[in-house]
Design a protein around this motif. Structure first.
Motif, short mmCIF file in Angstrom:
data_model
loop_
_atom_site.label_atom_id
_atom_site.label_comp_id
_atom_site.label_asym_id
_atom_site.label_seq_id
_atom_site.Cartn_x
_atom_site.Cartn_y
_atom_site.Cartn_z
N ALA A 139 2.51 -4.87 2.99
CA ALA A 139 2.37 -6.10 2.85
C ALA A 139 1.42 -6.85 3.86
CB ALA A 139 3.56 -6.86 2.70
N GLY A 140 0.17 -7.27 3.40
CA GLY A 140 -0.74 -7.78 4.18
C GLY A 140 -1.62 -6.76 5.12
N VAL A 141 -1.78 -5.57 4.57
CA VAL A 141 -2.50 -4.50 5.25
C VAL A 141 -3.59 -4.27 4.37
CG1 VAL A 141 -2.22 -1.94 5.94
CG2 VAL A 141 -0.45 -3.81 6.31
N ARG A 142 -4.83 -3.81 5.00
CA ARG A 142 -5.72 -3.47 4.34
C ARG A 142 -5.87 -1.96 4.27
NH1 ARG A 142 -9.92 -7.25 3.99
NH2 ARG A 142 -11.47 -5.84 3.37
N VAL A 143 -5.81 -1.36 3.07
CA VAL A 143 -5.66 -0.02 2.74
C VAL A 143 -6.91 0.71 2.20
CG1 VAL A 143 -4.32 1.75 1.08
CG2 VAL A 143 -3.28 -0.51 1.93
N GLY A 190 -9.14 5.29 -9.76
CA GLY A 190 -8.66 4.26 -9.07
C GLY A 190 -7.47 3.83 -9.51
N MET A 191 -6.43 4.65 -10.10
CA MET A 191 -5.21 4.30 -10.79
C MET A 191 -4.13 4.19 -9.51
SD MET A 191 -5.81 3.99 -13.92
CE MET A 191 -4.16 3.90 -14.57
N GLY A 192 -4.38 5.12 -8.72
CA GLY A 192 -3.58 4.59 -7.27
C GLY A 192 -3.76 3.60 -6.68
N CYS A 193 -5.14 3.06 -6.55
CA CYS A 193 -5.41 1.86 -5.88
C CYS A 193 -4.48 0.59 -6.57
CB CYS A 193 -6.99 1.56 -5.86
SG CYS A 193 -7.82 2.55 -4.91
N ALA A 194 -4.70 0.49 -8.02
CA ALA A 194 -4.08 -0.68 -8.77
C ALA A 194 -2.67 -0.61 -8.67
CB ALA A 194 -4.46 -0.30 -10.26
N LEU A 195 -2.12 0.67 -8.40
CA LEU A 195 -0.60 0.65 -8.43
C LEU A 195 -0.25 0.24 -6.89
CD1 LEU A 195 1.79 3.58 -8.97
CD2 LEU A 195 1.69 2.66 -6.73
N ALA A 196 -1.09 0.39 -5.85
CA ALA A 196 -0.85 0.19 -4.66
C ALA A 196 -1.00 -1.55 -4.47
CB ALA A 196 -1.59 0.52 -3.60
N LEU A 197 -1.95 -2.21 -5.17
CA LEU A 197 -2.08 -3.53 -5.44
C LEU A 197 -0.69 -3.90 -6.11
CD1 LEU A 197 -5.48 -4.52 -6.39
CD2 LEU A 197 -4.54 -5.20 -4.30
N ARG A 198 -0.37 -3.48 -7.01
CA ARG A 198 0.78 -4.14 -8.04
C ARG A 198 2.13 -3.82 -7.30
NH1 ARG A 198 -0.28 -0.84 -11.82
NH2 ARG A 198 1.46 0.79 -11.47
N GLU A 199 2.38 -3.00 -6.26
CA GLU A 199 3.68 -2.73 -6.10
C GLU A 199 3.83 -2.92 -4.44
OE1 GLU A 199 5.15 0.83 -7.22
OE2 GLU A 199 4.90 0.58 -9.32
N CYS A 200 2.79 -2.91 -3.68
CA CYS A 200 2.83 -2.84 -2.20
C CYS A 200 2.26 -4.31 -1.49
CB CYS A 200 2.15 -1.86 -1.43
SG CYS A 200 2.71 -0.27 -2.23
N GLU A 201 1.90 -5.04 -2.21
CA GLU A 201 1.28 -6.30 -1.69
C GLU A 201 0.35 -6.29 -0.50
OE1 GLU A 201 4.64 -8.81 -0.96
OE2 GLU A 201 5.27 -8.77 -3.12
N PRO A 202 -0.40 -5.46 -0.68
CA PRO A 202 -1.37 -5.21 0.69
C PRO A 202 -2.46 -6.49 0.50
CG PRO A 202 -2.15 -3.65 -1.12
CD PRO A 202 -0.60 -4.36 -1.88
N ALA A 203 -3.31 -6.82 1.82
CA ALA A 203 -4.08 -7.78 2.00
C ALA A 203 -5.21 -7.41 0.79
CB ALA A 203 -4.57 -7.76 3.28
#
Length: 266
Positions: free
Chosen positions: A63-67, A75-88
């Motif tokens: 959460a709040g981290v740049r990944v 880019g499916m993993g990128c979308a999953l990270a955005l959807r589930e992990c709340e990164p910056a």
């Protein structure tokens, strides 16, 4: 870019193959899936998503981290990270321009709805076109077996990580540095014979991370949760004795295993 990588991920969309359902290109993490029951496409997609969840979870709360994902493919993993992990924000980097064009197309709506939270850039793992210390987390899922220079990848990872940042890499490596391993794998698997996958021991990456100044370097074998499920899924399309089924054979013969490698920057 090595020609075999350009050819494999270029003209044909590998992520569109039935064995890589859902647009991911990985073998899957099958721990939560009942392998005694018939496998469905939904379970195959879940196995690939679960591999990302396992990797993302290993770098801690995001959460709040740049990944950064190195070797993001579609880019499916990128979308999953955005959807589930709340990164910056999430940056997906890939060496292949055709893969990046597909990623932009696949996630056009997300890119439009959340400007600044997702971006795709072209770059090599050994020469990342990114600023020093930009990311709190770097992940790479089933791409490191293609990287020609693990030492350069490790040095670049350490450079783009901020202090306190972490890295997690999921990929397959030989279990040791016995001289005959490359020949054994080339005899079993087409991807090693043609040079797409490079036969190296897992210590090649752990030692590269240590040499780059990263700390807490750890390699966890997770093949028991990868290879049996992958082989069962392959059995829908490939007969016993065909070369893709030899991944499980190489694992059972203690030649190859699948690892999660983690480390951090002080």
């Amino acid at each position: 870019m090595r020609p075999v990588v350009q050819e494999t991920y270029g003209p044909a969309d590998l992520s569109g193959e039935a064995i890589f359902a859902g647009g991911f290109i990985n073998f899957g993490y099958w721990r939560a899936i009942d392998l005694d029951a018939p496998l469905t496409e939904a379970e195959r997609i879940r196995s690939q998503e679960d591999l990302y969840r396992h990797v993302l979870g290993s770098v801690g709360p995001l959460a709040g981290v740049r990944v950064l994902e190195v070797g993001c493919g579609l880019g499916m993993g990128c979308a999953l990270a955005l959807r589930e992990c709340e990164p910056a924000a999430v940056t997906g980097m890939d060496i292949h321009p055709q893969q990046l064009r597909r990623a932009h197309s696949a996630h056009a709506g997300l890119l439009r709805r959340q400007p600044g939270r997702l971006r795709f850039v072209q770059g090599a793992a050994e020469r990342m076109p990114l600023p020093d210390g930009e990311f709190g987390a770097v992940v790479s899922v089933e791409a490191a077996q293609h990287f020609p220079d693990l030492a350069a990848f490790a040095a670049e990872t350490a450079r783009v990580l901020r202090p306190g940042g972490r890295v997690a890499v999921a990929s397959f490596f030989t279990v040791d540095d016995a001289p005959g391993r490359p020949g054994q794998l080339a005899g079993l698997l087409k991807t090693y014979a043609n040079g797409l996958d490079i036969a190296r021991p897992v210590t090649a990456l752990t030692e590269a991370f240590t040499a780059a100044g990263l700390t807490g370097v750890r390699a966890e074998p997770i093949g028991q949760h990868v290879w049996p499920g992958w082989d069962l899924w392959l059995g829908r399309q490939w007969a016993t004795g065909t070369w893709p089924r030899n991944f499980l054979r190489a694992y059972e013969q203690r030649i190859l295993d699948y690892y999660l490698i983690t480390a951090g920057r002080r």
